[in-house]
Design a protein around this motif. Structure first.
Motif, PDB file in Angstrom:
ATOM      1  N   ARG A 205       0.773  -1.313   0.017  1.00 41.71           N
ATOM      2  CA  ARG A 205      -0.048  -0.088  -0.050  1.00 41.71           C
ATOM      3  C   ARG A 205       0.893   1.311   0.001  1.00 41.71           C
ATOM      4  N   TYR A 206       2.002   1.239   0.830  1.00 40.48           N
ATOM      5  CA  TYR A 206       2.572   2.351   0.932  1.00 40.48           C
ATOM      6  C   TYR A 206       4.056   2.715   0.166  1.00 40.48           C
ATOM      7  N   ARG A 207       4.144   1.537  -0.527  1.00 42.02           N
ATOM      8  CA  ARG A 207       5.549   1.491  -1.307  1.00 42.02           C
ATOM      9  C   ARG A 207       6.038   2.493  -1.997  1.00 42.02           C
ATOM     10  N   LEU A 208       4.910   3.279  -2.940  1.00 43.73           N
ATOM     11  CA  LEU A 208       5.212   4.437  -3.465  1.00 43.73           C
ATOM     12  C   LEU A 208       5.229   5.625  -2.312  1.00 43.73           C
ATOM     13  N   ARG A 209       4.537   5.727  -1.587  1.00 43.43           N
ATOM     14  CA  ARG A 209       4.429   6.786  -0.661  1.00 43.43           C
ATOM     15  C   ARG A 209       4.632   6.318   0.841  1.00 43.43           C
ATOM     16  N   PRO A 210       5.817   6.058   1.033  1.00 38.35           N
ATOM     17  CA  PRO A 210       6.209   5.583   2.397  1.00 38.35           C
ATOM     18  C   PRO A 210       5.999   6.462   3.732  1.00 38.35           C
ATOM     19  N   ASP A 211       6.252   7.752   3.072  1.00 45.30           N
ATOM     20  CA  ASP A 211       5.910   8.939   4.070  1.00 45.30           C
ATOM     21  C   ASP A 211       4.569   9.005   4.596  1.00 45.30           C
ATOM     22  N   ASP A 212       3.669   8.495   4.210  1.00 40.29           N
ATOM     23  CA  ASP A 212       2.248   8.444   4.463  1.00 40.29           C
ATOM     24  C   ASP A 212       1.970   7.229   5.437  1.00 40.29           C
ATOM     25  N   CYS A 213       2.806   6.322   5.729  1.00 34.96           N
ATOM     26  CA  CYS A 213       2.589   5.331   6.551  1.00 34.96           C
ATOM     27  C   CYS A 213       2.677   5.912   7.695  1.00 34.96           C
TER      28      CYS A 213
END
Length: 284
Positions: A205-213
């Motif tokens: 889910r967060y691979r492209l946007r790890p900062d959203d994890c």
């Protein structure tokens, strides 16, 4: 019905993993799993048997003397490696098709997934870190949403790429604007429905946007950078190419040097052929 709802409805109609794969995964999830019983379950499926033996005898996964029985292979590999192979055996057949919408020939997306998985684990070793057990598996599954969109739903990524260029936004942002969902989120939603463990789903889910994890996740960080490294090698590149934004926070957390990045790139180019050969067998 919105475009997002239409995509989800069609995606939910895609069959789950083959029954032998589901049985093995369900058994591995049992805290009282026994290697002897698990070996018997695997031996009922010739394809899984062949792949488990090939993995156990490979230099990347096993190494050492040759093993000739499933039980010996399980003892060498352990439950985590077997889990990785079984998931790959269930998902890899989807990747044998041409991903028309993303400009990928048959098997190219599998190559990229293998590159991400091997890069993630190799990066951990290069950094002197212990990769969480699900890192390799999560790396294998990061492209499942793209597989579904491009193959089964026949989404055309051309307009998405054009919007990304026109608006100077990332590819997944453009996907959301046009489709109402990006391929990473779609992949995570499908994996949830297939009862894949939450830590793996979160990485996808967060691979492209790890900062959203919600909280830092070492497996996610490794897979995020592994994906960047895989793209840098050009392995399995679609028309979206490098139209993504790497996380500065992740690179800072891992404290990666250019020399380490280069070492991982060189290593995966050597390793990918063997790993790819094993996993491609599961698509036949």
């Amino acid at each position: 019905m919105s475009r997002r709802e239409d995509i989800l409805q069609k995606a939910f109609a895609i069959p789950q993993m083959p029954m032998p794969v589901q049985k093995v995964l369900a058994y591995i999830g049992n805290p009282e799993a026994d290697l002897r019983q698990l070996s018997r379950i695997i031996e009922y499926d010739p394809g899984l048997t062949v792949n488990v033996l090939r993995m156990a005898n490979s230099s990347f996964f096993g190494g050492g003397g040759k093993v000739t029985t499933v039980r010996e292979a399980l003892m060498r590999l352990g439950l985590n490696r077997v889990y990785q192979l079984v998931i790959a055996s269930g998902v890899a057949p989807m990747t044998r098709y041409e991903i028309k919408g993303y400009g990928l020939r048959p098997g190219e997306l599998l190559e990229h997934s293998v590159a991400v998985a091997t890069a993630s684990e190799t990066l951990a070793k290069e950094l002197g870190r212990v990769a969480p057990p699900h890192t390799f598996t999560a790396g294998l599954l990061v492209n499942i949403g793209k597989t579904v969109m491009g193959s089964f739903l026949e989404v055309d990524a051309g307009p998405i790429l054009s919007l990304a260029h026109e608006r100077h936004i990332s590819f997944e942002q453009a996907e959301e604007e046009i489709l109402g969902i990006n391929h990473a989120e779609l992949g995570a939603i499908l994996l949830e429905r297939w009862s894949i463990p939450v830590p793996i789903v979160n990485v996808v889910r967060y691979r492209l946007r790890p900062d959203d994890c919600p909280e830092p996740d070492l497996a996610l960080d490794l897979v995020h950078v592994g994906d960047v490294i895989a793209k840098m090698t050009g392995i399995g590149m679609g028309i979206d190419g490098m139209q993504y934004t790497p996380s500065e926070a992740v690179f800072t957390r891992l404290d990666i040097s250019p020399e380490q990045m280069e070492a991982v790139m060189e290593a995966i180019l050597e390793q990918i052929a063997e790993v790819r050969e094993i996993l491609i067998e599961s698509t036949l």
